[in-house]
Design a protein around this motif. Structure first.
Motif, PDB file in Angstrom:
ATOM      1  N   PHE A 176       0.810  -1.213   0.000  1.00 19.22           N
ATOM      2  CA  PHE A 176       0.000   0.000   0.000  1.00 19.22           C
ATOM      3  C   PHE A 176       0.851   1.274   0.000  1.00 19.22           C
ATOM      4  O   PHE A 176       0.304   2.369  -0.069  1.00 19.22           O
ATOM      5  N   ILE A 177       2.152   1.126   0.100  1.00 18.91           N
ATOM      6  CA  ILE A 177       3.045   2.286   0.059  1.00 18.91           C
ATOM      7  C   ILE A 177       3.747   2.287  -1.291  1.00 18.91           C
ATOM      8  O   ILE A 177       4.550   1.402  -1.569  1.00 18.91           O
ATOM      9  N   PRO A 178       3.460   3.250  -2.162  1.00  9.69           N
ATOM     10  CA  PRO A 178       4.011   3.237  -3.523  1.00  9.69           C
ATOM     11  C   PRO A 178       5.475   3.639  -3.568  1.00  9.69           C
ATOM     12  O   PRO A 178       6.027   4.183  -2.599  1.00  9.69           O
ATOM     13  N   ALA A 179       6.090   3.406  -4.717  1.00  9.00           N
ATOM     14  CA  ALA A 179       7.520   3.688  -4.893  1.00  9.00           C
ATOM     15  C   ALA A 179       7.876   5.155  -4.654  1.00  9.00           C
ATOM     16  O   ALA A 179       8.899   5.436  -4.010  1.00  9.00           O
ATOM     17  N   PRO A 180       7.104   6.147  -5.142  1.00 10.51           N
ATOM     18  CA  PRO A 180       7.477   7.543  -4.875  1.00 10.51           C
ATOM     19  C   PRO A 180       7.518   7.881  -3.394  1.00 10.51           C
ATOM     20  O   PRO A 180       8.373   8.669  -2.959  1.00 10.51           O
ATOM     21  N   GLN A 441      14.939  10.876 -11.817  1.00 11.63           N
ATOM     22  CA  GLN A 441      13.978  10.000 -11.153  1.00 11.63           C
ATOM     23  C   GLN A 441      12.774  10.794 -10.643  1.00 11.63           C
ATOM     24  O   GLN A 441      11.630  10.373 -10.794  1.00 11.63           O
ATOM     25  N   VAL A 442      13.042  11.949 -10.041  1.00 12.48           N
ATOM     26  CA  VAL A 442      11.950  12.788  -9.532  1.00 12.48           C
ATOM     27  C   VAL A 442      11.069  13.255 -10.683  1.00 12.48           C
ATOM     28  O   VAL A 442       9.828  13.250 -10.581  1.00 12.48           O
ATOM     29  N   TYR A 443      11.680  13.645 -11.791  1.00 13.77           N
ATOM     30  CA  TYR A 443      10.906  14.090 -12.946  1.00 13.77           C
ATOM     31  C   TYR A 443      10.080  12.943 -13.522  1.00 13.77           C
ATOM     32  O   TYR A 443       8.959  13.150 -14.003  1.00 13.77           O
ATOM     33  N   ALA A 444      10.619  11.724 -13.456  1.00 14.98           N
ATOM     34  CA  ALA A 444       9.864  10.560 -13.940  1.00 14.98           C
ATOM     35  C   ALA A 444       8.611  10.343 -13.100  1.00 14.98           C
ATOM     36  O   ALA A 444       7.550   9.987 -13.639  1.00 14.98           O
ATOM     37  N   PHE A 445       8.719  10.543 -11.777  1.00 12.91           N
ATOM     38  CA  PHE A 445       7.521  10.445 -10.931  1.00 12.91           C
ATOM     39  C   PHE A 445       6.456  11.444 -11.400  1.00 12.91           C
ATOM     40  O   PHE A 445       5.264  11.116 -11.472  1.00 12.91           O
ATOM     41  N   TRP A 446       6.892  12.657 -11.705  1.00 12.21           N
ATOM     42  CA  TRP A 446       5.954  13.698 -12.132  1.00 12.21           C
ATOM     43  C   TRP A 446       5.322  13.351 -13.481  1.00 12.21           C
ATOM     44  O   TRP A 446       4.128  13.554 -13.680  1.00 12.21           O
ATOM     45  N   VAL A 448       4.878  10.340 -14.848  1.00 15.06           N
ATOM     46  CA  VAL A 448       3.987   9.190 -14.750  1.00 15.06           C
ATOM     47  C   VAL A 448       2.718   9.550 -13.994  1.00 15.06           C
ATOM     48  O   VAL A 448       1.605   9.220 -14.412  1.00 15.06           O
ATOM     49  N   SER A 449       2.867  10.225 -12.860  1.00 17.51           N
ATOM     50  CA  SER A 449       1.706  10.575 -12.039  1.00 17.51           C
ATOM     51  C   SER A 449       2.016  11.839 -11.256  1.00 17.51           C
ATOM     52  O   SER A 449       2.749  11.795 -10.255  1.00 17.51           O
ATOM     53  N   PRO A 450       1.504  12.994 -11.684  1.00 16.90           N
ATOM     54  CA  PRO A 450       1.786  14.250 -10.971  1.00 16.90           C
ATOM     55  C   PRO A 450       1.441  14.201  -9.488  1.00 16.90           C
ATOM     56  O   PRO A 450       2.165  14.780  -8.669  1.00 16.90           O
ATOM     57  N   LEU A 451       0.362  13.512  -9.148  1.00 21.35           N
ATOM     58  CA  LEU A 451      -0.016  13.447  -7.734  1.00 21.35           C
ATOM     59  C   LEU A 451       1.034  12.705  -6.919  1.00 21.35           C
ATOM     60  O   LEU A 451       1.334  13.078  -5.775  1.00 21.35           O
ATOM     61  N   GLU A 452       1.609  11.656  -7.491  1.00 24.87           N
ATOM     62  CA  GLU A 452       2.664  10.939  -6.777  1.00 24.87           C
ATOM     63  C   GLU A 452       3.940  11.773  -6.697  1.00 24.87           C
ATOM     64  O   GLU A 452       4.708  11.659  -5.742  1.00 24.87           O
ATOM     65  N   GLY A 453       4.169  12.600  -7.719  1.00 20.40           N
ATOM     66  CA  GLY A 453       5.286  13.541  -7.635  1.00 20.40           C
ATOM     67  C   GLY A 453       5.109  14.514  -6.488  1.00 20.40           C
ATOM     68  O   GLY A 453       6.070  14.851  -5.774  1.00 20.40           O
ATOM     69  N   ILE A 454       3.872  14.952  -6.269  1.00 18.72           N
ATOM     70  CA  ILE A 454       3.588  15.845  -5.139  1.00 18.72           C
ATOM     71  C   ILE A 454       3.816  15.120  -3.811  1.00 18.72           C
ATOM     72  O   ILE A 454       4.346  15.708  -2.849  1.00 18.72           O
ATOM     73  N   ILE A 455       3.434  13.844  -3.741  1.00 23.62           N
ATOM     74  CA  ILE A 455       3.668  13.062  -2.517  1.00 23.62           C
ATOM     75  C   ILE A 455       5.164  12.976  -2.222  1.00 23.62           C
ATOM     76  O   ILE A 455       5.589  13.086  -1.068  1.00 23.62           O
ATOM     77  N   TRP A 456       5.972  12.796  -3.278  1.00 24.36           N
ATOM     78  CA  TRP A 456       7.435  12.727  -3.084  1.00 24.36           C
ATOM     79  C   TRP A 456       7.942  14.025  -2.460  1.00 24.36           C
ATOM     80  O   TRP A 456       8.668  14.003  -1.468  1.00 24.36           O
ATOM     81  N   TRP A 457       7.556  15.148  -3.051  1.00 24.71           N
ATOM     82  CA  TRP A 457       8.005  16.435  -2.541  1.00 24.71           C
ATOM     83  C   TRP A 457       7.489  16.678  -1.126  1.00 24.71           C
ATOM     84  O   TRP A 457       8.218  17.194  -0.271  1.00 24.71           O
ATOM     85  N   ALA A 458       6.243  16.325  -0.868  1.00 29.13           N
ATOM     86  CA  ALA A 458       5.676  16.532   0.469  1.00 29.13           C
ATOM     87  C   ALA A 458       6.449  15.723   1.509  1.00 29.13           C
ATOM     88  O   ALA A 458       6.756  16.227   2.603  1.00 29.13           O
ATOM     89  N   THR A 459       6.779  14.476   1.176  1.00 32.36           N
ATOM     90  CA  THR A 459       7.519  13.634   2.112  1.00 32.36           C
ATOM     91  C   THR A 459       8.888  14.224   2.420  1.00 32.36           C
ATOM     92  O   THR A 459       9.299  14.314   3.586  1.00 32.36           O
ATOM     93  N   VAL A 460       9.608  14.638   1.381  1.00 28.78           N
ATOM     94  CA  VAL A 460      10.952  15.184   1.571  1.00 28.78           C
ATOM     95  C   VAL A 460      10.900  16.480   2.389  1.00 28.78           C
ATOM     96  O   VAL A 460      11.679  16.666   3.340  1.00 28.78           O
ATOM     97  N   LEU A 461       9.999  17.376   2.040  1.00 25.28           N
ATOM     98  CA  LEU A 461       9.922  18.661   2.732  1.00 25.28           C
ATOM     99  C   LEU A 461       9.534  18.490   4.200  1.00 25.28           C
ATOM    100  O   LEU A 461      10.065  19.189   5.080  1.00 25.28           O
ATOM    101  N   VAL A 462       8.611  17.578   4.473  1.00 22.01           N
ATOM    102  CA  VAL A 462       8.220  17.346   5.865  1.00 22.01           C
ATOM    103  C   VAL A 462       9.398  16.793   6.658  1.00 22.01           C
ATOM    104  O   VAL A 462       9.625  17.181   7.816  1.00 22.01           O
ATOM    105  N   MET A 463      10.185  15.920   6.046  1.00 21.47           N
ATOM    106  CA  MET A 463      11.324  15.346   6.758  1.00 21.47           C
ATOM    107  C   MET A 463      12.436  16.376   6.959  1.00 21.47           C
ATOM    108  O   MET A 463      13.197  16.292   7.922  1.00 21.47           O
ATOM    109  N   VAL A 464      12.544  17.328   6.054  1.00 25.51           N
ATOM    110  CA  VAL A 464      13.569  18.365   6.191  1.00 25.51           C
ATOM    111  C   VAL A 464      13.165  19.394   7.241  1.00 25.51           C
ATOM    112  O   VAL A 464      13.989  19.831   8.054  1.00 25.51           O
TER     113      VAL A 464
END
Length: 760
Positions: A176-180, A441-446, A448-464
């Protein structure tokens, strides 16, 4: 007499449960139960065998595999020794605990592994989390437990939880946890670790290096004037590590026939740099010990020889309570990193891993490792990649890696005394930097699926800007919300035809169905392709998700709204008395204007709806009820029976559910209840409402039956589909053809027909 009584009881029971009088053959519950039946004895044997995958291949082990395993195992061991000591430093544990975790991980994993490439041991992300947990527990219970006691107890508890998940075969929860989200978690963690190691690399102290990433960066910049002599060892070490790597990568590209030799030479860079730093540290520090016993730079000092205090971990109620709140995050990290790595390398190297078995492997590793004072260990990305590149053949390579660790523990600990900690920080930064996702890799997420690209950025920013825990929860919650939105807000399409010619001579052609561009925006077809709608009165709709309770009302609204927009009402409601009109759709008070009449006259009467179930793998009671509601609503609108055709039904259970809802065969809707499984009992109201439409006119069952039967073609799909269900079709082409044939026939006459009123 007795037989007659039994028959009467059966008939009464059938009436109570609403057993249909016309029994259409469908799959039965007995068949479902038979499919679940298995031999319990053989099932237990198979389960026990599956726990030890080594039994499947160990008997075929040969010297060809041995050479690959020996090279890979020793190579990984040379890298693992300095890395494990470095990661123990991240975890704020004495250096030897990293070596304990390294030995247990690589040695035990072989017995339970389904991946030949994975190397289990201390990893940077888990080490960082261990340090945070130790700090939190020590803050809540000052000086009550030593850091290693907390870490060992954490390894036991996390290992026990993961082992339970694997034994119960519920490892699918990881899917249930996707690659991005996983990539965002790894990137954010790597940035956190690098930020925390830079002060050690520069010899800067005086602030918490385990704080939020952005605060550590700011404090590091403020502390640059306090840079110590450690930087003279750390910075050259980091430069040397990258220089050696870049140089030998260049040589590999320049002389590809010697690339393998250069590869193995490059792999020795960690050990080479640590050896050089150790010698330099010894030469500089041996005569500069001050009165307090300290040296000009930070060094490891004494590393105990061998395994110390081997025995069961200290587990008590108070310690368990102190760790309980931290277990979810620690367990998720163990799961995420290991499963992501093992699946990735299995995909690259052409084999398939068993997620449940991999969870058993890391569960056993951590529970047994706690006896050896090991702290939590999981799969390492850098060492797994190294192991794969070395040509590993089987998981036995881990035994050779374990031998290297044992040699280091018992033979090299005196030399570890002089290793500068700044050099270990350089090793950590060099290893962890590869976990940061590349821009491509980040651009590939965007893409393929812009929403998953947003999840990637949200995860990184929250951790930073927050914590690792919040970043993990952000990734998981955002991924689950996205999944639920995709199920609950499906993007069904209304379809039209495109004729495709098979050869250049255009002698053969076939029809394909694609979304109508005017309804869905940009189409999947070329801009010059003209999509032809179905014949007037026929609507074709394709589901794009399983038809389930979260999305059933959305799909009902989509179809009903489309029908009301693109087809005309079956009778002029303005001619009905105001008191007889429905409250929610009363129509105009004084009739339609001429423009409205002309507009409505140009619309066709609805005659058939074709539903493409090619992407529907499941239905449920709520969705079938929504489909019944759709049928009732469109038949009220059209003021006559409407054919419902179904194409590409994937499952016999879907067919059974549709039959239970009154679909697929020529039975008029008036003979079925408006609710398939009433939530609130309504007595005879449902039946009365079914026999009379919303405008007070009674449906004609005979005419409805005639109209429902006209679409049946005796040669439909050449008899692939049962003739008892003429409205179930093998493919979409056959379904649309049958619907268009039915639409071409004259509709049965109905009272107060709208057509004559419009002509007047």
């Amino acid at each position: 007499m007795a037989s007659s009584t039994v028959d009467k009881v059966k008939e009464s029971g059938k009436r109570v449960i609403g057993y249909p009088q016309e029994n259409i053959p469908t799959i039965t519950s007995r068949e479902w139960i038979n499919n679940l039946a298995f031999d319990p004895k053989q099932g237990v044997i198979n389960y026990l065998r599956s726990l030890f995958p080594i039994l499947k291949w160990i008997t075929r082990y040969n010297f060809g595999w041995l050479s690959g395993d020996l090279i890979a195992g020793i190579t990984v061991g040379i890298v693992l020794v300095p890395q494990s000591m470095s990661y123990a430093q991240i975890a704020t544990l004495p250096t030897q605990f990293g070596l304990y975790s390294a030995f247990v991980g690589v040695f035990i994993y072989c017995f339970f592994a389904t991946s030949k490439d994975v190397s289990i041991g201390p990893v940077a992300v888990m080490s960082l989390e261990v340090s945070k947990i130790i700090a939190a527990v020590d803050k809540a219970h000052p000086k009550k437990w030593a850091p290693q006691v907390i870490a060992t107890a954490l390894a036991f508890m996390c290992g026990f939880i993961v082992l339970g998940i694997g034994l119960l075969r519920i490892g699918f929860i990881v899917e249930f946890i996707p690659a991005p989200a996983v990539s965002g978690f790894m990137t954010g963690s790597a940035l956190n670790i690098v930020a925390g190691q830079v002060p050690g690399l520069m010899g800067i102290s005086g602030f918490d290096t385990r704080a939020v990433t952005y605060k550590v960066i700011i404090n590091t910049l403020k502390g640059l004037p306090r840079t110590a002599k450690d930087a003279a060892f750390g910075l050259p070490a980091l430069v040397a590590l990258y220089s050696i790597r870049i140089f030998f990568d260049f040589l590999s590209r320049r002389y590809p026939h010697r690339a393998r030799i250069f590869f193995f030479i490059s792999l020795l860079r960690n050990g080479f740099v640590i050896i050089v730093l150790t010698i330099a540290s010894w030469l500089y520090c041996r005569h500069r010990k001050n009165k307090s016993g300290n040296y000009p730079i930070k060094i490891l000092k004494t590393v105990p020889r061998g395994f110390q205090n081997v025995g069961p971990p200290e587990i008590n109620h108070e310690l368990v309570s102190a760790l309980a709140g931290h277990l979810p995050v620690a367990t998720i990290i163990l799961l995420l990193e290991h499963i992501a790595i093992s699946k990735s390398f299995g995909r690259v190297n052409g084999y398939k891993i068993d997620p449940n078995q991999e969870l058993i492997a890391i569960g056993v590793t951590n529970t047994v490792g706690s006896v050896f004072n090991a702290y939590p260990a999981t799969g390492s990305f850098s060492r797994t990649a190294l192991k794969s590149k070395c040509g590993v053949r089987t998981p036995i390579a881990g035994w050779f890696t374990g031998i290297v660790v044992i040699v280091a523990l018992y033979g090299l600990t005196p030399a570890f005394f002089w290793i500068p900690t700044a050099g270990l920080s350089a090793v950590i930064i060099h290893a962890v930097a590869d976990l940061v996702a590349k821009p491509a890799q980040v651009y590939a997420f965007w893409r393929v699926s812009p929403l998953e690209g947003i999840i990637w950025w949200a995860t990184v920013l929250v951790m930073v800007f927050s914590t690792i825990e919040n970043g993990i929860y952000t990734a998981i919650i955002a991924s689950l919300v996205l999944l639920l939105l995709r199920v609950a807000r499906p993007r069904g399409k209304f379809l039209g035809k495109v004729v495709v010619h098979v050869d250049s001579g255009e002698k053969e052609s076939r029809e394909v169905f694609v979304p109508l561009t005017h309804n869905t925006g940009p189409s999947v077809t070329h801009q010059g392709i003209q999509v032809t709608p179905p014949v007037p009165g026929v609507i074709v709709y394709r589901f794009e998700e399983s038809f389930l309770y979260p999305n059933s009302s959305i799909l009902n609204s989509a179809i009903v709204d489309y029908v009301k927009e693109h087809t005309k009402r079956g009778k002029d409601i303005s001619l009905t008395r105001l008191g007889d009109r429905p409250w929610n759709d009363p129509g105009p008070r004084h009739g339609y204007s001429q423009a409205e009449l002309d507009h409505e006259a140009g619309k066709p009467l609805l005659k058939a709806i074709v539903l493409d179930f090619s992407t529907v793998s499941h239905v449920d009671t709520t969705s079938i009820q929504a489909l019944i509601d759709t049928r009732n609503e469109v038949e009220r609108w059209a003021d006559h029976g409407v054919e419902f055709h179904f194409a590409n039904i994937l499952s016999p259970w879907i067919r059974r559910a549709l039959v239970a809802g009154g679909f697929g065969f020529g039975t008029p809707a008036a003979s079925y209840h408006a609710e398939i499984a009433s939530v609130v009992p309504q007595g005879d109201i449902t039946e009365v409402q079914n026999k009379h439409d919303a405008y007070g006119t009674q449906n004609d069952p005979e005419n409805a039956l005639k109209h429902r039967a006209v679409g049946f073609n005796g040669s439909d799909s050449e008899g692939i589909v049962s003739p008892r269900t003429p409205f179930f079709h093998f493919d979409l082409v056959a379904a649309v053809k049958a619907a268009e044939e039915g639409a071409a026939k004259e509709l049965p006459p109905t009272k107060e027909s709208m057509s004559e009123e419009y002509i007047k």
